[in-house]
Every structure is written in C-alpha cells, then in structure tokens.
Enzyme design. Structure first.
Site, PDB file in Angstrom:
ATOM      1  CD  GLU A 361      25.680  -3.384 -12.622  1.00 38.49           C
ATOM      2  OE1 GLU A 361      24.701  -2.950 -11.977  1.00 38.49           O
ATOM      3  OE2 GLU A 361      25.438  -4.639 -12.918  1.00 38.49           O
ATOM      4  CD  GLU A 384      19.015  -5.888 -13.533  1.00 40.70           C
ATOM      5  OE1 GLU A 384      19.532  -6.620 -14.420  1.00 40.70           O
ATOM      6  OE2 GLU A 384      19.269  -5.412 -12.557  1.00 40.70           O
ATOM      7  CG  HIS A 449      19.142 -10.285 -12.937  1.00 41.43           C
ATOM      8  ND1 HIS A 449      18.459 -10.037 -11.562  1.00 41.43           N
ATOM      9  CD2 HIS A 449      19.874  -9.235 -13.083  1.00 41.43           C
ATOM     10  CE1 HIS A 449      19.514  -9.303 -10.953  1.00 41.43           C
ATOM     11  NE2 HIS A 449      20.158  -8.509 -11.869  1.00 41.43           N
TER      12      HIS A 449
END
Length: 547
Positions: A361, A384, A449
């Site tokens: 993150e 991602e 993702h």
C-alpha cells in the site's frame, strides 16, 4: 487491496516551476562522480527548464501549455531526470506528463512522454455542465456497487484535458465517494466527455525511544517511540515523524470529494514502552504491525534505493488501524498522506496489517509521486504489480523469521473462509483463479488486481527463474508462456531495475510493451547494454508474452 490517489497537474517561458521530490539513486552507475560535483536538485530543475525552452516543439509544448515539476532523480554519475506534469490553458492534462533526461553537464539527452498527441482545443468551455457530470459519476459508482445500499454519496467534478484516450479532449474527472452498508468507504473516478457526456473511462479510487512490540504476524519487533512526560507515544522521529493511531472503528466523512471529517488517528500510548500482546484482543497489537511495516518499508526504500520517505522529502506518513467495521481492505490515501487498515471480517481476512500489505500500500504512494500510473487498463495492472513487487521485496528485506520472505501476497491475513492460502501468487498468478499468467491483447480489460499477474509473473521469473524449486521453505513451480527456460538474476537486481524503471522511465500511460522498454532501459543504465542482466529482462518479458 486498493488505494486512493490523485493525479496532480509554469508556464513554459515564465517562472513558477514547483519543487518536486528529490531522490538519489543508490545503485552503482559508472562512471561515478564525486558527490560535491553532482548537480543539486535545484540545479537539475534549472537545467531542465532550459531544456524545455530549447526543445519545446519536441516535447509538444506550446504557449498554451504550462509545466510543473513532480519529481527529480540525480544519478551517481550526475545524469539528471526531471519529471513534469502538464497543463493546457491552466487545465490539468491527464497523460500530459513527461520525463526530461539530461547529461551530467546539464545538456539535453532525451525525453519520455506519456502521450505524443498535440493538444489543440477550440474551446475549454464544457457543453456538459458539472452537475450533470457529477450525476453520471454517481450512477457509475452505484452500478459498480450493485446490490449494496450506498450512503452519503457525493461527487466533485474537475475539468481537465484527457490526452490518454485518443485525441485530446475536454473532460470531467469526477471522484464519486460514498459509504457502503457497513459504513466503509467506496469510491470511483469517472472520466466523462465534457462535450457529449459519454463515459471515457472509470476506475476504483479507494485504493496503501526504542521499545518493542508483540505483533499479530511478525513476532516481537523493535519500535522507535517518543517519550512525552511519563508516557510513550507510538511516534518515530527517526523516520520523519511517522506514527500509528487508532481509528476507533470509524470512517471518513467526505462531501464533494473533500473530507470534512476523518476517522480519528489517536496516537497509541503506553507506559512501559512494551506494546501489544500479539493478540487481536489488545488493540495495540495491530498498531505494532502497522508501525513495524512502515519502518521496514521506509528503511527498504532508503537503504536500498536512496529514497528518503514515500515522497522522497524525508516526511513521514501516518497509520490508522481499526478502521470501519469488519473492513476487508487497506489503502493508501494521498490526500491525508496516510495508510489505513481494516480489521477484516475474521472469516475471509484477519486484520490487514501484514508486512507485505504495508509495503504494497505504501508503494502506491511512491508510484503516485513518480510515474503516477493510471489506475485502469494495462497501466493499472502495472500500478498494482509495482506494489506487489516492492511489497514482496520489503518482506524479504525485513528478514523476519516470523514472516519470512516469499512470493505470496497477503498470506498472513487470509483465513479459512477465503478458500486459498494467499491473495495472489507471483510464480503462477493464475493459481488465484483470476489473474493472468501471460499477456494478451485483452489483459487490460481485467480488474487491475488480476491484470497485474503478467508483471508479477515477470518479476518472479526475473528474480528466481522458471521451473520447480523450493525457496525459503515454500514450493514454487513457475511456467513460461513461450516454453522457454529462464534463469533468474536475484531479488536485489529485480528491485534495482524495477525501481529505476518506475522513477525514471515509466509515465502515467505506460502499458506492458512500455514496461518492457522501461525495464530494458533501466537494466542498460545499471548493468550495460548486452549484459546478462539486460538479456535476462528481455527473456523474462518474452516468457510472459510481452515482446
């Protein structure tokens, strides 16, 4: 895992060049100049400003366009790379970013541009009014969360020039935000043609004193804290003032894209500087994991890549734990420069404060400050994947026996109800049932993702090679898409190549073909054209169908 990000967008021939975050590449480049001889950040910006004037046509700059510095990289040999955002008639240009590359003496070498289309609009007055754009974005948010009751839905349109999706056009970029039925945040960024009202693109935008602590996942770990009177605070002055606070299971309240109130981040305190019990019943245990993850991520970027903090400016971020109710997510938010962690629902996921999640993150923050890869299409998959790759390298860097390095994403937080042993698998991404092992012309249509699987697979192959093997007690068996046999060059070189590609060559529109070019350029810089490392990068991309 996802995160909130904002793309920030003086005029060419006038003053007003904003200061970007400066970083210094730690990798060895040759020849190496003495530190005193290297250009300063201000010097690099001044050199780049001169290059803009001399090469305006090549960069597609006109009198209607302005620029601002986003980031600066000065190599060990004095080579300079200055990254810019662009405006057109004072409107931010999505896809207008570019990087100017300068020789050690400050002379212009080349530039990388997100897009090459020239911008010439007959008008910057929209035919679709802002309230209409807001309504369209709200409808898109509701459609993306079909079946859930959304509360407090708001939207704030911003007029921009969209240069990412074909011919440049006037567009509304609208951030629509709300809370779901559990009170947790949901958000979607919607691009709307400001002439016709047609949706151009859309993507999710909620994208994350010396004491010790007993963590949930990483055992007993050291912590740098601050003594205030007779009480210790979970604040680390040695890492830019980073701290961890309790969100008290509350969430943010945002209206028209502006958060008028935020969940609290009440800093954790302790009387004896021994934090947590290692059990979820002690709220400080999750705080230990979050602070430790911040520490290791900070140290990895600083000690390995020479980056002083997420933005490269030495300033710390902060963490909020216990956010929302049964919140199965963690996210980085540029607007507060903070990391936020949910507790999970206990059935599928536990508290999301694992080490590789923190690295993942917070890397979204690094990406936002550098390439700002657009969070949709192939660029979104690369965004991602960047977080998966660097988060994995943070985990290996930490060398923690309670959470040893591996190529599994989020393996510590999954619970029996999740149905598999990790969120994602880098050696063979398709093991999660959704991710792509190999590139195809439709991979950009997948959720970011899952399209990230192509780059994750590349990264594993580049580091470890193909075939069956056991690494650090975990069994892997990585295939190739072209039937080749690939040899790895190690994690350290993977990290050096990917970080340089991200911070020097990638732009907001970089796709998989562009990522191959960017990483080859990085490998050439670091190890030389035709080197074994350079050739390994090409082989690994070919092995996942890119190139």
């Amino acid at each position: 895992m996802s995160r909130t990000r904002h793309i920030r967008g003086s005029r060419l021939a006038t003053a007003g060049i904003a200061a970007g975050a400066a970083t210094l590449l730690a990798a060895t480049l040759s020849p190496t100049a003495h530190a005193a001889d290297r250009p300063t950040r201000a010097g690099a910006i001044a050199n780049a400003a001169s290059a803009l004037l001399a090469h305006a046509a090549n960069l597609g700059l006109t009198a209607a366009e302005g620029t601002s510095v986003r980031d600066v990289i000065v190599d060990a040999d004095g080579t300079q790379h200055v990254r810019y955002d662009r405006t057109y008639r004072q409107l931010p240009v999505l896809g207008g970013d570019f990087v100017v590359h300068l020789a050690p003496n400050g002379s212009y070498r080349s530039a990388d541009r997100a897009t090459r289309n020239s911008i010439s609009l007959s008008s910057v007055t929209p035919k679709v009014a802002a309230p209409k754009a807001a309504d369209l974005a709200v409808n898109a948010l509701r459609a993306a969360n079909l079946g859930d009751v959304l509360k407090g839905v708001t939207a704030k349109p911003q007029l921009i020039v969209d240069a990412l999706h074909g011919a440049p056009k006037l567009a509304w970029r609208t951030n629509a935000v709300a809370k779901d039925s559990l009170g947790n945040p949901v958000a979607r960024t919607v691009l709307t043609d400001a002439r016709t009202g047609a949706q151009i693109d859309a993507w999710d935008s909620v994208e994350t004193a010396t004491g010790d602590g007993k963590s949930l996942y990483s055992g007993t770990v050291p912590l740098q804290t601050t003594l205030s009177g007779s009480t210790y605070q979970l604040t680390d002055a040695t890492r830019g003032g980073t701290y961890t606070g309790d969100a008290a299971n509350k969430t943010d309240l945002c209206i028209l894209g502006i958060c008028i109130s935020r969940a609290p981040s009440t800093v954790f305190t302790d009387t004896d500087n021994h934090w947590g019990t290692g059990a979820t019943s002690d709220r400080a245990s999750a705080a230990v994991d979050a602070q430790y993850g911040t520490d290791e991520t900070w140290d990895y970027y600083k000690n390995v890549h020479g980056r002083n903090g997420i933005a490269g400016d030495g300033k710390g971020s902060y963490n909020r734990v216990h956010y929302g109710n049964s919140y199965n997510n963690a996210f980085w938010d540029d607007s507060c420069f903070c990391m936020t962690y949910g507790d999970g629902d206990g059935t599928q996921l536990g508290p999301l404060v694992a080490l590789d999640v923190a690295g993942h993150e917070m890397t979204h923050g690094v990406t936002s400050k550098t390439a700002a890869l657009t969070y949709s299409g192939e660029s979104g998959g690369l965004n991602e994947a960047t977080s998966d790759i660097m988060g994995t390298l943070v985990e290996w860097y930490a060398n923690n026996s309670s959470d040893p390095g591996d190529y599994l994403i989020g393996e510590k937080i999954v619970r029996s109800g999740f149905g598999r042993s990790a969120l994602r698998y880098m050696d063979k991404p398709s093991k999660d049932g959704n991710s792509a092992d190999c590139w195809s012309s439709t991979v950009g249509n997948l959720d970011v993702h899952y399209s990230s699987g192509v780059a994750n697979h590349f990264a594993y192959l580049l580091a470890e090679g193909s075939g069956a093997k056991t690494i650090n007690g975990v069994s892997y068996n990585s295939p190739t898409c072209n039937g080749s046999s690939v040899s790895g060059i190690g994690r350290a070189k993977l990290g050096a190549i990917w970080y340089r590609a991200l911070t020097v060559y990638m732009t907001s529109s970089t796709n998989y073909a562009g990522a191959r070019t960017a990483t080859l350029s990085a490998a050439k810089d670091l190890y030389g054209a035709g080197s074994s490392e350079y050739n390994a990068v090409g082989a690994a991309w070919s092995a996942v169908g890119v190139g």
